[in-house]
Design a protein around this motif. Structure first.
Motif, PDB file in Angstrom:
ATOM      1  N   THR A 262     -16.140   9.235   8.834  1.00 53.02           N
ATOM      2  CA  THR A 262     -17.299   8.370   8.574  1.00 53.02           C
ATOM      3  C   THR A 262     -17.194   7.035   9.304  1.00 53.02           C
ATOM      4  O   THR A 262     -17.929   6.107   8.987  1.00 53.02           O
ATOM      5  CB  THR A 262     -17.448   8.109   7.062  1.00 53.02           C
ATOM      6  OG1 THR A 262     -16.267   7.455   6.590  1.00 53.02           O
ATOM      7  CG2 THR A 262     -17.668   9.395   6.285  1.00 53.02           C
TER       8      THR A 262
ATOM      9  N   TYR B 161     -17.565  -1.564  12.249  1.00 54.00           N
ATOM     10  CA  TYR B 161     -17.230  -1.654  10.831  1.00 54.00           C
ATOM     11  C   TYR B 161     -16.072  -2.620  10.604  1.00 54.00           C
ATOM     12  O   TYR B 161     -15.098  -2.630  11.350  1.00 54.00           O
ATOM     13  CB  TYR B 161     -16.809  -0.287  10.287  1.00 54.00           C
ATOM     14  CG  TYR B 161     -17.861   0.438   9.486  1.00 54.00           C
ATOM     15  CD1 TYR B 161     -19.149  -0.037   9.363  1.00 54.00           C
ATOM     16  CD2 TYR B 161     -17.553   1.622   8.841  1.00 54.00           C
ATOM     17  CE1 TYR B 161     -20.099   0.642   8.630  1.00 54.00           C
ATOM     18  CE2 TYR B 161     -18.499   2.316   8.104  1.00 54.00           C
ATOM     19  CZ  TYR B 161     -19.771   1.813   8.007  1.00 54.00           C
ATOM     20  OH  TYR B 161     -20.711   2.482   7.275  1.00 54.00           O
TER      21      TYR B 161
ATOM     22  N   TYR C 102     -26.324   2.585  -0.247  1.00 53.83           N
ATOM     23  CA  TYR C 102     -24.863   2.466  -0.207  1.00 53.83           C
ATOM     24  C   TYR C 102     -24.372   1.334   0.697  1.00 53.83           C
ATOM     25  O   TYR C 102     -23.180   1.067   0.754  1.00 53.83           O
ATOM     26  CB  TYR C 102     -24.235   3.783   0.248  1.00 53.83           C
ATOM     27  CG  TYR C 102     -24.389   4.883  -0.760  1.00 53.83           C
ATOM     28  CD1 TYR C 102     -23.588   4.914  -1.897  1.00 53.83           C
ATOM     29  CD2 TYR C 102     -25.342   5.876  -0.599  1.00 53.83           C
ATOM     30  CE1 TYR C 102     -23.719   5.921  -2.832  1.00 53.83           C
ATOM     31  CE2 TYR C 102     -25.487   6.892  -1.531  1.00 53.83           C
ATOM     32  CZ  TYR C 102     -24.671   6.906  -2.643  1.00 53.83           C
ATOM     33  OH  TYR C 102     -24.804   7.901  -3.573  1.00 53.83           O
TER      34      TYR C 102
ATOM     35  N   LYS D  49     -25.179   4.606   9.560  1.00 53.67           N
ATOM     36  CA  LYS D  49     -25.083   5.997  10.005  1.00 53.67           C
ATOM     37  C   LYS D  49     -25.847   6.162  11.316  1.00 53.67           C
ATOM     38  O   LYS D  49     -26.694   5.344  11.662  1.00 53.67           O
ATOM     39  CB  LYS D  49     -25.730   6.945   8.992  1.00 53.67           C
ATOM     40  CG  LYS D  49     -25.078   7.047   7.652  1.00 53.67           C
ATOM     41  CD  LYS D  49     -25.857   8.061   6.834  1.00 53.67           C
ATOM     42  CE  LYS D  49     -25.248   8.343   5.499  1.00 53.67           C
ATOM     43  NZ  LYS D  49     -25.989   9.393   4.795  1.00 53.67           N
TER      44      LYS D  49
ATOM     45  N   GLU E 263     -29.251   1.797   8.648  1.00 54.75           N
ATOM     46  CA  GLU E 263     -28.499   1.428   7.455  1.00 54.75           C
ATOM     47  C   GLU E 263     -29.031   2.182   6.246  1.00 54.75           C
ATOM     48  O   GLU E 263     -30.228   2.204   5.988  1.00 54.75           O
ATOM     49  CB  GLU E 263     -28.592  -0.079   7.214  1.00 54.75           C
ATOM     50  CG  GLU E 263     -27.810  -0.523   6.014  1.00 54.75           C
ATOM     51  CD  GLU E 263     -26.901  -1.689   6.296  1.00 54.75           C
ATOM     52  OE1 GLU E 263     -26.306  -2.182   5.331  1.00 54.75           O
ATOM     53  OE2 GLU E 263     -26.769  -2.103   7.440  1.00 54.75           O
TER      54      GLU E 263
ATOM     55  N   THR F 152     -12.204   6.835   7.538  1.00 57.74           N
ATOM     56  CA  THR F 152     -13.107   5.756   7.924  1.00 57.74           C
ATOM     57  C   THR F 152     -12.361   4.727   8.755  1.00 57.74           C
ATOM     58  O   THR F 152     -11.136   4.649   8.715  1.00 57.74           O
ATOM     59  CB  THR F 152     -13.796   5.107   6.701  1.00 57.74           C
ATOM     60  OG1 THR F 152     -14.857   4.271   7.163  1.00 57.74           O
ATOM     61  CG2 THR F 152     -12.823   4.312   5.864  1.00 57.74           C
TER      62      THR F 152
ATOM     63  N   ILE G  37     -24.238   1.343   3.957  1.00 53.50           N
ATOM     64  CA  ILE G  37     -23.415   1.907   5.029  1.00 53.50           C
ATOM     65  C   ILE G  37     -24.304   2.173   6.244  1.00 53.50           C
ATOM     66  O   ILE G  37     -25.519   2.292   6.127  1.00 53.50           O
ATOM     67  CB  ILE G  37     -22.700   3.206   4.599  1.00 53.50           C
ATOM     68  CG1 ILE G  37     -23.707   4.305   4.247  1.00 53.50           C
ATOM     69  CG2 ILE G  37     -21.752   2.947   3.452  1.00 53.50           C
ATOM     70  CD1 ILE G  37     -23.080   5.657   4.031  1.00 53.50           C
TER      71      ILE G  37
ATOM     72  N   TYR H  92     -19.204   5.643  -1.090  1.00 48.29           N
ATOM     73  CA  TYR H  92     -20.219   6.665  -0.804  1.00 48.29           C
ATOM     74  C   TYR H  92     -19.584   8.060  -0.805  1.00 48.29           C
ATOM     75  O   TYR H  92     -20.104   8.990  -1.421  1.00 48.29           O
ATOM     76  CB  TYR H  92     -20.863   6.340   0.544  1.00 48.29           C
ATOM     77  CG  TYR H  92     -21.661   7.446   1.176  1.00 48.29           C
ATOM     78  CD1 TYR H  92     -22.949   7.742   0.752  1.00 48.29           C
ATOM     79  CD2 TYR H  92     -21.138   8.190   2.238  1.00 48.29           C
ATOM     80  CE1 TYR H  92     -23.693   8.746   1.358  1.00 48.29           C
ATOM     81  CE2 TYR H  92     -21.867   9.189   2.849  1.00 48.29           C
ATOM     82  CZ  TYR H  92     -23.142   9.463   2.403  1.00 48.29           C
ATOM     83  OH  TYR H  92     -23.874  10.459   3.004  1.00 48.29           O
TER      84      TYR H  92
ATOM     85  N   PHE I 164     -22.984  11.288  10.714  1.00 44.50           N
ATOM     86  CA  PHE I 164     -21.728  10.742  11.230  1.00 44.50           C
ATOM     87  C   PHE I 164     -21.334  11.533  12.478  1.00 44.50           C
ATOM     88  O   PHE I 164     -21.710  12.697  12.630  1.00 44.50           O
ATOM     89  CB  PHE I 164     -20.621  10.827  10.182  1.00 44.50           C
ATOM     90  CG  PHE I 164     -20.905  10.018   8.959  1.00 44.50           C
ATOM     91  CD1 PHE I 164     -20.856   8.631   8.994  1.00 44.50           C
ATOM     92  CD2 PHE I 164     -21.252  10.630   7.765  1.00 44.50           C
ATOM     93  CE1 PHE I 164     -21.134   7.868   7.865  1.00 44.50           C
ATOM     94  CE2 PHE I 164     -21.531   9.879   6.627  1.00 44.50           C
ATOM     95  CZ  PHE I 164     -21.476   8.501   6.692  1.00 44.50           C
TER      96      PHE I 164
ATOM     97  N   GLU J 250     -13.894   6.072  15.241  1.00 43.45           N
ATOM     98  CA  GLU J 250     -15.107   6.844  15.543  1.00 43.45           C
ATOM     99  C   GLU J 250     -14.976   7.540  16.885  1.00 43.45           C
ATOM    100  O   GLU J 250     -15.480   8.637  17.075  1.00 43.45           O
ATOM    101  CB  GLU J 250     -16.324   5.908  15.515  1.00 43.45           C
ATOM    102  CG  GLU J 250     -17.657   6.586  15.753  1.00 43.45           C
ATOM    103  CD  GLU J 250     -18.123   6.487  17.189  1.00 43.45           C
ATOM    104  OE1 GLU J 250     -18.989   7.280  17.584  1.00 43.45           O
ATOM    105  OE2 GLU J 250     -17.614   5.635  17.940  1.00 43.45           O
TER     106      GLU J 250
ATOM    107  N   ASN K   2     -17.522   0.370   1.535  1.00 37.36           N
ATOM    108  CA  ASN K   2     -18.797   0.972   1.117  1.00 37.36           C
ATOM    109  C   ASN K   2     -18.835   2.453   1.456  1.00 37.36           C
ATOM    110  O   ASN K   2     -19.334   3.264   0.676  1.00 37.36           O
ATOM    111  CB  ASN K   2     -19.968   0.246   1.777  1.00 37.36           C
ATOM    112  CG  ASN K   2     -20.147  -1.165   1.269  1.00 37.36           C
ATOM    113  OD1 ASN K   2     -19.599  -1.554   0.246  1.00 37.36           O
ATOM    114  ND2 ASN K   2     -20.901  -1.967   2.002  1.00 37.36           N
ATOM    115  N   THR K   3     -18.293   2.814   2.613  1.00 39.41           N
ATOM    116  CA  THR K   3     -18.264   4.219   3.019  1.00 39.41           C
ATOM    117  C   THR K   3     -17.354   5.040   2.106  1.00 39.41           C
ATOM    118  O   THR K   3     -17.681   6.171   1.748  1.00 39.41           O
ATOM    119  CB  THR K   3     -17.811   4.350   4.480  1.00 39.41           C
ATOM    120  OG1 THR K   3     -18.722   3.627   5.298  1.00 39.41           O
ATOM    121  CG2 THR K   3     -17.793   5.787   4.928  1.00 39.41           C
TER     122      THR K   3
END
Length: 191
Positions: A142, A147, A52, A56, A48, A110, A54, A158, A86, A116, A154-155
């Motif tokens: 991202t 999520y 931010y 990763k 984390e 996102t 987020i 960012y 990412f 993803e 939040n992403t």
């Protein structure tokens, strides 16, 4: 007739009530375990970004992702991450131009595990990113498994601050709306 109706209701209650109680107990104990789904990710795991809020992956790593369900392997594949942490779903190569900054992504994508690409060697976004690249726009995916709306928001914040992103593609499913933001952790005992 009235007596038969009462007996029928009592019969339903005597069967239904114990089933409901047993179901609640089993759910609280996460049973049955033999049908449990176990997700395994390479030792680098997720982390984390506390600034931010987020999640990763580790940058520039190759990950192995395996899911076991009911005693069998559901999927087993590898993927690579980009320099930001990412999953690398597509490389547009616009960074070769002198007038484009390395961390300038015009379009940020996102979402959750579907966006993803969990469970697959590729993400559906690859085809979209390829078309966007033809318009001389740089993209970054991202999305992170698990999520919800909060993680996605939040992403996006960012990406706006760090990449100066102008456009956003947000891919959500109904479960994302109710999904709470949970912090990722690494289990040192098993890593």
């Amino acid at each position: 007739m009235k007596k038969n109706l009462i007996n029928f209701i009592l019969l339903l209650l005597s069967i239904g009530f114990p089933l409901i109680i047993a179901d609640l107990i089993m759910k609280s104990l996460y049973l049955p375990k033999q049908q449990a789904r176990v997700m395994l990710l390479s030792k680098d795991g997720l982390f984390e970004d506390l600034e931010y809020k987020i999640t990763k992956f580790s940058p520039l790593k190759e990950y192995r992702h395996v899911a076991v369900y009911g005693g069998g392997i559901e999927f087993d594949y590898t993927f690579k991450t980009n320099h930001l942490g990412f999953r690398n779903t597509f490389s547009c190569n616009l960074n070769k131009s002198n007038n484009v900054k390395k961390n300038n992504y015009d379009v940020v994508i996102t979402g959750d595990s579907f966006t993803e690409g969990t469970g697959s060697n590729l993400s559906w976004t690859k085809f979209l990113e390829k078309e966007i690249c033809k318009k001389d726009l740089n993209t970054i995916n991202t999305a992170i498994p698990g999520y919800g709306i909060e993680g996605m928001a939040n992403t996006l914040a960012y990406a706006k601050k760090e990449f100066n992103s102008k456009y956003a593609i947000l891919a959500i499913i109904p479960e994302d709306i109710h999904r709470e933001h949970t912090r990722s952790f690494k289990n040192e005992k098993y890593s």
